[in-house]
Write a protein that holds these residues in place. Structure first.
Motif, PDB file in Angstrom:
ATOM      1  N   THR A 159      -7.202  -8.566  23.831  1.00 34.66           N
ATOM      2  CA  THR A 159      -7.736  -8.752  22.474  1.00 34.66           C
ATOM      3  C   THR A 159      -8.601  -9.992  22.389  1.00 34.66           C
ATOM      4  N   TYR A 167      -9.872   1.936  21.795  1.00 35.57           N
ATOM      5  CA  TYR A 167      -9.120   0.790  21.266  1.00 35.57           C
ATOM      6  C   TYR A 167      -9.511  -0.425  22.091  1.00 35.57           C
ATOM      7  N   HIS A 191      -6.656  -5.863  18.767  1.00 31.08           N
ATOM      8  CA  HIS A 191      -6.468  -5.863  17.307  1.00 31.08           C
ATOM      9  C   HIS A 191      -7.258  -6.943  16.575  1.00 31.08           C
ATOM     10  N   ASP A 207      -9.920  -8.230  13.986  1.00 26.07           N
ATOM     11  CA  ASP A 207     -10.288  -7.588  12.714  1.00 26.07           C
ATOM     12  C   ASP A 207     -11.516  -6.683  12.834  1.00 26.07           C
ATOM     13  N   LEU A 235     -10.742  -3.266  14.192  1.00 26.94           N
ATOM     14  CA  LEU A 235      -9.728  -2.378  13.593  1.00 26.94           C
ATOM     15  C   LEU A 235     -10.431  -1.535  12.534  1.00 26.94           C
ATOM     16  N   LYS A 254     -11.876   2.564  11.542  1.00 25.66           N
ATOM     17  CA  LYS A 254     -11.852   3.982  11.910  1.00 25.66           C
ATOM     18  C   LYS A 254     -13.153   4.621  11.452  1.00 25.66           C
ATOM     19  N   SER A 296      -9.085   0.174   9.653  1.00 27.00           N
ATOM     20  CA  SER A 296      -7.983   1.071  10.064  1.00 27.00           C
ATOM     21  C   SER A 296      -6.646   0.338   9.923  1.00 27.00           C
ATOM     22  N   SER A 297      -6.702  -0.857   9.341  1.00 34.36           N
ATOM     23  CA  SER A 297      -5.459  -1.602   9.129  1.00 34.36           C
ATOM     24  C   SER A 297      -5.522  -2.286   7.772  1.00 34.36           C
TER      25      SER A 297
END
Ligand code: KE4
Length: 423
Positions: free
Chosen positions: A115, A141, A144, A146, A149, A151, A163-164
Protein backbone atom coordinates in the motif's frame (compact mmCIF):
# COMPACT_ATOMS: atom_id res chain seq x y z
CA UNK A 1 -7.31 -23.02 22.62
CA UNK A 2 -9.61 -24.06 19.77
CA UNK A 3 -10.08 -21.99 16.59
CA UNK A 4 -13.60 -20.92 17.54
CA UNK A 5 -12.57 -20.03 21.12
CA UNK A 6 -9.71 -17.89 19.79
CA UNK A 7 -12.00 -16.26 17.23
CA UNK A 8 -14.51 -15.34 19.97
CA UNK A 9 -11.67 -13.88 22.05
CA UNK A 10 -10.23 -12.01 19.05
CA UNK A 11 -13.57 -10.43 18.17
CA UNK A 12 -13.76 -8.87 21.63
CA UNK A 13 -10.84 -6.53 20.88
CA UNK A 14 -10.01 -6.70 17.15
CA UNK A 15 -12.54 -5.49 14.53
CA UNK A 16 -13.98 -8.67 13.00
CA UNK A 17 -11.38 -10.62 14.97
CA UNK A 18 -8.77 -10.09 12.26
CA UNK A 19 -6.09 -7.64 11.23
CA UNK A 20 -6.96 -7.81 7.55
CA UNK A 21 -10.54 -8.31 6.33
CA UNK A 22 -10.12 -11.22 3.92
CA UNK A 23 -8.82 -13.37 6.80
CA UNK A 24 -12.23 -13.31 8.53
CA UNK A 25 -13.73 -15.93 6.17
CA UNK A 26 -16.55 -13.46 5.41
CA UNK A 27 -16.52 -14.48 1.75
CA UNK A 28 -16.63 -18.23 2.40
CA UNK A 29 -18.42 -18.41 5.76
CA UNK A 30 -17.40 -20.34 8.83
CA UNK A 31 -14.71 -19.74 11.44
CA UNK A 32 -11.25 -18.62 10.32
CA UNK A 33 -8.39 -20.99 11.08
CA UNK A 34 -5.87 -19.71 13.60
CA UNK A 35 -2.39 -20.96 12.77
CA UNK A 36 0.35 -21.86 15.22
CA UNK A 37 3.24 -22.97 13.00
CA UNK A 38 4.38 -23.24 9.38
CA UNK A 39 7.18 -25.08 7.61
CA UNK A 40 7.78 -25.65 3.91
CA UNK A 41 4.45 -26.20 2.13
CA UNK A 42 2.52 -26.80 5.36
CA UNK A 43 0.64 -24.95 8.07
CA UNK A 44 -0.51 -26.26 11.46
CA UNK A 45 -3.50 -24.72 13.19
CA UNK A 46 -3.89 -24.20 16.93
CA UNK A 47 -5.65 -27.57 17.14
CA UNK A 48 -2.66 -29.32 15.63
CA UNK A 49 -4.29 -30.00 12.24
CA UNK A 50 -1.90 -29.87 9.24
CA UNK A 51 -2.76 -28.23 5.92
CA UNK A 52 -1.09 -27.97 2.52
CA UNK A 53 -0.89 -24.18 2.11
CA UNK A 54 -1.82 -22.42 -1.15
CA UNK A 55 -2.09 -18.90 0.32
CA UNK A 56 1.57 -18.52 1.28
CA UNK A 57 0.74 -15.38 3.30
CA UNK A 58 -0.85 -14.00 0.06
CA UNK A 59 2.33 -14.41 -1.94
CA UNK A 60 5.51 -13.75 0.11
CA UNK A 61 6.30 -17.38 1.02
CA UNK A 62 7.55 -18.35 -2.44
CA UNK A 63 10.53 -20.28 -0.98
CA UNK A 64 8.27 -22.12 1.45
CA UNK A 65 7.53 -21.30 5.07
CA UNK A 66 10.39 -20.87 7.56
CA UNK A 67 13.05 -21.66 4.99
CA UNK A 68 16.23 -22.37 7.03
CA UNK A 69 18.31 -19.86 5.01
CA UNK A 70 15.73 -17.11 5.58
CA UNK A 71 15.28 -17.87 9.28
CA UNK A 72 19.06 -17.88 9.79
CA UNK A 73 19.40 -14.52 8.02
CA UNK A 74 16.62 -13.03 10.17
CA UNK A 75 18.17 -14.39 13.38
CA UNK A 76 21.60 -13.01 12.48
CA UNK A 77 20.22 -9.58 11.61
CA UNK A 78 18.05 -9.45 14.74
CA UNK A 79 21.01 -10.37 16.94
CA UNK A 80 22.75 -7.22 15.65
CA UNK A 81 19.80 -4.82 15.79
CA UNK A 82 16.04 -4.76 15.33
CA UNK A 83 15.97 -1.27 13.84
CA UNK A 84 18.19 1.77 13.42
CA UNK A 85 16.09 4.34 11.58
CA UNK A 86 19.33 5.05 9.75
CA UNK A 87 21.02 3.77 6.58
CA UNK A 88 22.50 0.25 6.53
CA UNK A 89 24.56 -1.77 4.04
CA UNK A 90 21.79 -4.36 3.73
CA UNK A 91 19.39 -1.78 2.27
CA UNK A 92 21.98 -0.91 -0.39
CA UNK A 93 22.37 -4.62 -1.17
CA UNK A 94 18.57 -5.02 -1.50
CA UNK A 95 18.37 -1.97 -3.79
CA UNK A 96 21.22 -3.38 -5.93
CA UNK A 97 19.53 -6.79 -6.07
CA UNK A 98 16.14 -5.36 -7.09
CA UNK A 99 17.67 -3.11 -9.78
CA UNK A 100 19.69 -6.05 -11.14
CA UNK A 101 16.71 -8.42 -11.27
CA UNK A 102 14.21 -5.83 -12.59
CA UNK A 103 16.15 -3.78 -15.19
CA UNK A 104 13.46 -1.06 -15.48
CA UNK A 105 14.40 -0.03 -11.93
CA UNK A 106 17.08 2.67 -12.26
CA UNK A 107 16.41 3.77 -8.68
CA UNK A 108 14.32 2.29 -5.87
CA UNK A 109 12.87 3.40 -2.53
CA UNK A 110 12.02 0.82 0.17
CA UNK A 111 8.83 1.16 2.22
CA UNK A 112 6.97 -1.23 4.57
CA UNK A 113 3.98 -2.45 2.55
CA UNK A 114 2.50 -2.70 -0.92
CA UNK A 115 0.00 0.00 0.00
CA UNK A 116 2.78 2.42 0.87
CA UNK A 117 4.48 1.59 -2.43
CA UNK A 118 1.41 2.27 -4.59
CA UNK A 119 0.30 5.30 -2.58
CA UNK A 120 3.76 6.81 -3.08
CA UNK A 121 3.90 5.86 -6.76
CA UNK A 122 0.60 7.71 -7.36
CA UNK A 123 1.82 10.81 -5.53
CA UNK A 124 5.14 10.66 -7.39
CA UNK A 125 3.42 10.33 -10.78
CA UNK A 126 1.24 13.34 -10.00
CA UNK A 127 4.25 15.32 -8.75
CA UNK A 128 6.36 14.44 -11.80
CA UNK A 129 3.68 15.12 -14.43
CA UNK A 130 1.86 17.97 -12.67
CA UNK A 131 -1.36 16.18 -13.62
CA UNK A 132 -4.09 14.73 -11.37
CA UNK A 133 -5.95 11.93 -13.16
CA UNK A 134 -5.10 8.35 -12.24
CA UNK A 135 -6.48 5.41 -14.23
CA UNK A 136 -7.06 2.03 -12.59
CA UNK A 137 -9.06 -1.04 -13.61
CA UNK A 138 -12.15 -2.62 -12.08
CA UNK A 139 -11.20 -5.74 -10.14
CA UNK A 140 -7.61 -4.68 -9.60
CA UNK A 141 -6.52 -3.96 -6.01
CA UNK A 142 -3.54 -1.82 -5.18
CA UNK A 143 -3.79 -1.58 -1.39
CA UNK A 144 -5.97 0.69 0.69
CA UNK A 145 -4.74 4.23 -0.05
CA UNK A 146 -7.74 6.57 -0.33
CA UNK A 147 -7.23 7.49 -3.98
CA UNK A 148 -7.30 3.82 -4.94
CA UNK A 149 -10.36 2.75 -2.92
CA UNK A 150 -12.67 3.43 -5.82
CA UNK A 151 -15.16 1.31 -7.69
CA UNK A 152 -16.32 1.59 -11.22
CA UNK A 153 -18.71 4.41 -11.79
CA UNK A 154 -22.12 3.39 -13.08
CA UNK A 155 -22.35 3.13 -16.84
CA UNK A 156 -20.56 5.82 -18.75
CA UNK A 157 -19.34 7.41 -15.54
CA UNK A 158 -15.66 6.50 -15.74
CA UNK A 159 -14.61 8.58 -12.78
CA UNK A 160 -15.16 6.31 -9.83
CA UNK A 161 -17.10 6.45 -6.60
CA UNK A 162 -15.48 5.62 -3.27
CA UNK A 163 -15.51 1.88 -2.55
CA UNK A 164 -15.05 2.53 1.16
CA UNK A 165 -16.74 4.71 3.75
CA UNK A 166 -14.50 7.49 4.95
CA UNK A 167 -13.18 8.34 1.48
CA UNK A 168 -14.58 11.72 0.37
CA UNK A 169 -15.83 11.86 -3.22
CA UNK A 170 -13.33 14.64 -3.89
CA UNK A 171 -10.45 12.27 -3.12
CA UNK A 172 -11.43 9.84 -5.88
CA UNK A 173 -12.75 12.52 -8.26
CA UNK A 174 -9.51 12.19 -10.21
CA UNK A 175 -9.48 8.39 -10.30
CA UNK A 176 -10.95 6.85 -13.43
CA UNK A 177 -11.93 3.17 -13.44
CA UNK A 178 -11.80 1.30 -16.75
CA UNK A 179 -12.41 -2.35 -17.64
CA UNK A 180 -9.45 -4.72 -17.50
CA UNK A 181 -8.50 -6.03 -20.97
CA UNK A 182 -10.82 -3.49 -22.66
CA UNK A 183 -8.38 -2.11 -25.24
CA UNK A 184 -11.02 -0.05 -27.04
CA UNK A 185 -12.16 1.47 -23.75
CA UNK A 186 -8.61 2.53 -22.86
CA UNK A 187 -8.08 4.13 -26.27
CA UNK A 188 -11.40 5.96 -26.09
CA UNK A 189 -10.63 7.28 -22.60
CA UNK A 190 -7.21 8.53 -23.61
CA UNK A 191 -8.50 10.12 -26.80
CA UNK A 192 -10.73 12.26 -24.60
CA UNK A 193 -8.70 12.67 -21.41
CA UNK A 194 -5.12 11.76 -22.29
CA UNK A 195 -3.56 15.12 -21.56
CA UNK A 196 -4.88 15.12 -17.96
CA UNK A 197 -3.67 11.62 -17.07
CA UNK A 198 -0.78 11.44 -14.61
CA UNK A 199 -0.57 7.64 -14.66
CA UNK A 200 -2.18 4.31 -15.25
CA UNK A 201 -1.71 1.85 -12.40
CA UNK A 202 -2.39 -1.77 -13.31
CA UNK A 203 -1.76 -5.29 -12.12
CA UNK A 204 0.03 -6.67 -15.23
CA UNK A 205 -1.48 -10.02 -14.30
CA UNK A 206 -4.60 -9.50 -12.19
CA UNK A 207 -4.58 -11.50 -8.95
CA UNK A 208 -7.21 -9.69 -6.89
CA UNK A 209 -10.29 -10.66 -8.86
CA UNK A 210 -9.04 -14.23 -8.88
CA UNK A 211 -6.38 -14.75 -11.59
CA UNK A 212 -7.09 -12.94 -14.87
CA UNK A 213 -4.42 -12.85 -17.56
CA UNK A 214 -3.76 -9.77 -19.70
CA UNK A 215 -5.36 -10.13 -23.13
CA UNK A 216 -3.03 -9.95 -26.11
CA UNK A 217 -2.25 -6.32 -26.81
CA UNK A 218 -3.71 -4.99 -23.54
CA UNK A 219 -0.45 -4.15 -21.77
CA UNK A 220 1.08 -2.94 -25.03
CA UNK A 221 -1.86 -0.55 -25.47
CA UNK A 222 -1.37 0.83 -21.96
CA UNK A 223 2.29 1.43 -22.75
CA UNK A 224 1.54 3.10 -26.08
CA UNK A 225 -1.23 5.33 -24.74
CA UNK A 226 0.90 6.48 -21.79
CA UNK A 227 3.84 7.27 -24.07
CA UNK A 228 1.63 9.08 -26.59
CA UNK A 229 -0.03 11.28 -23.96
CA UNK A 230 2.89 11.87 -21.56
CA UNK A 231 1.36 9.77 -18.78
CA UNK A 232 3.30 7.28 -16.66
CA UNK A 233 2.73 3.53 -16.72
CA UNK A 234 2.90 2.06 -13.21
CA UNK A 235 3.00 -1.74 -13.09
CA UNK A 236 1.85 -2.88 -9.69
CA UNK A 237 3.97 -6.02 -9.26
CA UNK A 238 3.42 -6.36 -5.52
CA UNK A 239 1.90 -9.77 -6.22
CA UNK A 240 3.39 -10.72 -9.62
CA UNK A 241 6.97 -9.70 -8.81
CA UNK A 242 9.25 -12.78 -8.67
CA UNK A 243 6.14 -14.98 -9.03
CA UNK A 244 5.17 -14.61 -12.69
CA UNK A 245 8.85 -14.62 -13.68
CA UNK A 246 12.18 -13.74 -12.05
CA UNK A 247 11.99 -10.19 -13.47
CA UNK A 248 8.24 -9.98 -12.86
CA UNK A 249 5.37 -9.80 -15.34
CA UNK A 250 7.22 -6.98 -17.13
CA UNK A 251 9.96 -9.46 -18.05
CA UNK A 252 7.47 -12.12 -19.14
CA UNK A 253 5.41 -9.74 -21.31
CA UNK A 254 8.25 -7.46 -22.44
CA UNK A 255 6.65 -4.24 -21.16
CA UNK A 256 8.87 -1.45 -19.79
CA UNK A 257 6.97 0.61 -17.19
CA UNK A 258 7.95 4.04 -15.96
CA UNK A 259 7.44 2.93 -12.34
CA UNK A 260 7.03 -0.47 -10.66
CA UNK A 261 5.68 -1.24 -7.22
CA UNK A 262 6.84 -4.33 -5.34
CA UNK A 263 6.08 -6.07 -2.02
CA UNK A 264 5.37 -9.52 -0.60
CA UNK A 265 8.23 -11.72 -1.93
CA UNK A 266 10.84 -8.95 -1.49
CA UNK A 267 10.25 -9.10 2.27
CA UNK A 268 10.20 -12.90 2.44
CA UNK A 269 7.25 -12.68 4.85
CA UNK A 270 8.43 -9.56 6.71
CA UNK A 271 7.14 -6.05 5.98
CA UNK A 272 8.89 -4.71 2.87
CA UNK A 273 7.47 -2.80 -0.09
CA UNK A 274 9.27 -0.84 -2.77
CA UNK A 275 8.70 1.52 -5.67
CA UNK A 276 11.23 2.17 -8.37
CA UNK A 277 11.73 3.11 -11.99
CA UNK A 278 13.13 5.85 -14.18
CA UNK A 279 15.75 7.89 -12.30
CA UNK A 280 14.39 11.25 -13.49
CA UNK A 281 11.07 10.36 -11.86
CA UNK A 282 12.48 8.79 -8.68
CA UNK A 283 14.73 11.83 -8.14
CA UNK A 284 11.57 13.86 -7.49
CA UNK A 285 11.29 12.02 -4.15
CA UNK A 286 12.42 13.72 -0.93
CA UNK A 287 15.08 14.49 0.09
CA UNK A 288 16.17 15.13 -3.53
CA UNK A 289 12.91 16.45 -4.87
CA UNK A 290 9.57 18.00 -3.86
CA UNK A 291 7.47 14.81 -3.53
CA UNK A 292 7.40 13.85 0.13
CA UNK A 293 7.51 10.26 1.38
CA UNK A 294 8.92 8.79 4.60
CA UNK A 295 8.75 5.79 6.94
CA UNK A 296 10.12 4.94 10.39
CA UNK A 297 10.74 1.31 9.52
CA UNK A 298 11.52 1.66 5.82
CA UNK A 299 14.49 -0.60 5.06
CA UNK A 300 14.24 -2.29 8.45
CA UNK A 301 17.37 -4.49 8.80
CA UNK A 302 15.52 -7.65 9.90
CA UNK A 303 12.91 -7.35 7.15
CA UNK A 304 15.58 -6.57 4.55
CA UNK A 305 17.57 -9.64 5.67
CA UNK A 306 14.49 -11.84 5.07
CA UNK A 307 13.97 -10.25 1.66
CA UNK A 308 17.58 -10.62 0.57
CA UNK A 309 17.73 -14.27 1.67
CA UNK A 310 14.48 -15.00 -0.19
CA UNK A 311 15.63 -13.31 -3.39
CA UNK A 312 18.90 -15.26 -3.28
CA UNK A 313 16.81 -18.46 -3.29
CA UNK A 314 14.42 -17.18 -5.99
CA UNK A 315 17.24 -16.32 -8.41
CA UNK A 316 18.90 -19.72 -8.07
CA UNK A 317 19.12 -21.54 -11.39
CA UNK A 318 16.05 -23.66 -12.05
CA UNK A 319 13.97 -22.19 -9.18
CA UNK A 320 11.36 -20.51 -11.40
CA UNK A 321 11.14 -23.43 -13.82
CA UNK A 322 10.59 -25.93 -11.00
CA UNK A 323 7.93 -23.94 -9.18
CA UNK A 324 6.15 -23.15 -12.47
CA UNK A 325 6.11 -26.88 -13.33
CA UNK A 326 4.65 -27.80 -9.94
CA UNK A 327 1.93 -25.17 -10.35
CA UNK A 328 1.03 -26.49 -13.79
CA UNK A 329 0.80 -30.05 -12.40
CA UNK A 330 -1.60 -28.82 -9.71
CA UNK A 331 -3.84 -27.02 -12.18
CA UNK A 332 -3.91 -29.86 -14.73
CA UNK A 333 -4.69 -32.34 -11.94
CA UNK A 334 -7.57 -30.24 -10.58
CA UNK A 335 -9.09 -29.87 -14.06
CA UNK A 336 -8.84 -33.63 -14.58
CA UNK A 337 -10.51 -34.40 -11.23
CA UNK A 338 -13.33 -31.93 -11.92
CA UNK A 339 -13.88 -33.46 -15.36
CA UNK A 340 -14.15 -36.96 -13.84
CA UNK A 341 -16.70 -35.57 -11.35
CA UNK A 342 -18.64 -33.78 -14.09
CA UNK A 343 -18.23 -30.39 -12.37
CA UNK A 344 -18.26 -27.13 -14.39
CA UNK A 345 -14.75 -26.04 -13.48
CA UNK A 346 -11.64 -24.49 -15.01
CA UNK A 347 -8.22 -23.46 -13.77
CA UNK A 348 -5.09 -21.78 -15.06
CA UNK A 349 -1.65 -20.76 -13.87
CA UNK A 350 1.14 -18.37 -14.73
CA UNK A 351 4.46 -18.75 -12.94
CA UNK A 352 3.63 -19.88 -9.40
CA UNK A 353 0.22 -18.16 -9.29
CA UNK A 354 -2.95 -20.03 -10.13
CA UNK A 355 -6.70 -19.50 -10.35
CA UNK A 356 -9.56 -21.96 -9.93
CA UNK A 357 -13.03 -21.10 -11.28
CA UNK A 358 -16.43 -22.73 -11.08
CA UNK A 359 -17.24 -21.88 -14.69
CA UNK A 360 -16.31 -23.83 -17.80
CA UNK A 361 -13.49 -21.53 -18.93
CA UNK A 362 -11.11 -19.13 -17.13
CA UNK A 363 -12.62 -15.61 -16.99
CA UNK A 364 -11.11 -13.02 -19.32
CA UNK A 365 -12.34 -9.95 -17.44
CA UNK A 366 -14.17 -8.75 -14.33
CA UNK A 367 -17.64 -9.40 -15.76
CA UNK A 368 -16.76 -13.04 -16.47
CA UNK A 369 -15.26 -13.43 -12.99
CA UNK A 370 -18.64 -12.37 -11.62
CA UNK A 371 -20.25 -15.24 -13.55
CA UNK A 372 -18.28 -17.83 -11.54
CA UNK A 373 -20.40 -19.96 -9.18
CA UNK A 374 -19.33 -18.43 -5.85
CA UNK A 375 -21.51 -20.71 -3.73
CA UNK A 376 -19.96 -23.75 -5.41
CA UNK A 377 -16.48 -22.37 -4.72
CA UNK A 378 -17.37 -21.85 -1.06
CA UNK A 379 -18.54 -25.48 -0.75
CA UNK A 380 -15.31 -26.61 -2.45
CA UNK A 381 -13.23 -24.38 -0.17
CA UNK A 382 -14.66 -25.92 3.00
CA UNK A 383 -14.51 -29.46 1.65
CA UNK A 384 -10.81 -28.93 0.88
CA UNK A 385 -10.23 -27.33 4.29
CA UNK A 386 -11.75 -30.38 5.98
CA UNK A 387 -9.39 -32.55 3.93
CA UNK A 388 -6.30 -30.54 5.00
CA UNK A 389 -5.88 -28.17 2.04
CA UNK A 390 -5.86 -24.40 2.72
CA UNK A 391 -6.98 -22.36 -0.30
CA UNK A 392 -7.49 -18.59 -0.27
CA UNK A 393 -10.77 -17.97 1.64
CA UNK A 394 -12.38 -16.13 -1.27
CA UNK A 395 -13.46 -16.96 -4.83
CA UNK A 396 -11.81 -13.72 -5.88
CA UNK A 397 -8.23 -14.42 -4.87
CA UNK A 398 -5.34 -16.09 -6.69
CA UNK A 399 -3.53 -19.08 -5.20
CA UNK A 400 0.20 -19.49 -4.68
CA UNK A 401 2.58 -22.46 -4.87
CA UNK A 402 5.98 -22.48 -3.14
CA UNK A 403 9.28 -24.16 -3.93
CA UNK A 404 8.53 -26.48 -1.00
CA UNK A 405 5.47 -27.97 -2.75
CA UNK A 406 6.41 -31.30 -4.33
CA UNK A 407 4.67 -34.36 -5.74
CA UNK A 408 3.56 -35.50 -2.26
CA UNK A 409 1.72 -32.21 -1.69
CA UNK A 410 0.21 -32.20 -5.17
CA UNK A 411 -0.95 -35.81 -4.83
CA UNK A 412 -2.49 -35.07 -1.41
CA UNK A 413 -4.24 -32.01 -2.86
CA UNK A 414 -5.67 -33.93 -5.82
CA UNK A 415 -6.86 -36.72 -3.52
CA UNK A 416 -8.64 -34.09 -1.41
CA UNK A 417 -10.10 -32.50 -4.56
CA UNK A 418 -11.49 -35.89 -5.67
CA UNK A 419 -13.58 -35.91 -2.50
CA UNK A 420 -14.35 -32.20 -2.54
CA UNK A 421 -15.69 -32.20 -6.10
CA UNK A 422 -18.09 -34.95 -5.04
CA UNK A 423 -19.65 -32.84 -2.26
P1 KE4 B 1 -0.17 -4.62 1.23
O1 KE4 B 1 -0.40 -3.20 1.67
O2 KE4 B 1 -1.29 -5.55 1.67
O3 KE4 B 1 1.24 -5.14 1.57
O4 KE4 B 1 -0.17 -4.63 -0.38
C1 KE4 B 1 -1.31 -4.13 -1.06
C2 KE4 B 1 -1.35 -4.71 -2.45
C3 KE4 B 1 -0.93 -3.92 -3.51
N1 KE4 B 1 -0.94 -4.39 -4.79
C4 KE4 B 1 -1.36 -5.65 -5.05
C5 KE4 B 1 -1.36 -6.13 -6.48
C6 KE4 B 1 -1.80 -6.50 -4.01
O5 KE4 B 1 -2.23 -7.76 -4.30
C7 KE4 B 1 -1.79 -6.03 -2.68
C8 KE4 B 1 -2.28 -6.88 -1.52
N2 KE4 B 1 -2.80 -8.16 -1.84
C9 KE4 B 1 -3.77 -8.72 -0.91
C10 KE4 B 1 -4.17 -10.09 -1.46
N3 KE4 B 1 -5.24 -10.01 -2.37
C11 KE4 B 1 -3.25 -8.79 0.49
C12 KE4 B 1 -4.09 -9.63 1.42
C13 KE4 B 1 -4.83 -8.79 2.42
O6 KE4 B 1 -5.32 -7.71 2.05
O7 KE4 B 1 -4.92 -9.25 3.57
Amino acid sequence: MKNDELFARARKLIPGGVNSPVRAFGAVGGTPVFFARAAGAHLWDVEGKRYVDYVGSWGPMVAGHSHPAVVAAVQAAAANALSYGAPTQAEVELAETLCRLVPSLESVRLVSSGTEATMTAIRLARGFTGRSTIVKFEGCYHGHADALLVKAGSGALTFGNPSSAGVPAEVVAHTAVLSYNDVAGVKAFFAKNGKSVAAIIVEPVAGNMNLVLPASGFLETLREECTRHGALLILDEVMTGFRVALGGAQARFGIKPDLTTLGKVIGGGLPVGALGGRREIMDKLAPLGPVYQAGTLSGNPVAVAAGLATLRLVEQSGFQERIEGTTRLLVEGLVAEAKKAGVAFSAQSIGSMFGVYFRTAPPKDFAEVMQCDKARFNRFFHAMLERGVYLAPSAYEAGFVSAAHGSAEIDATLAAARGAFAT
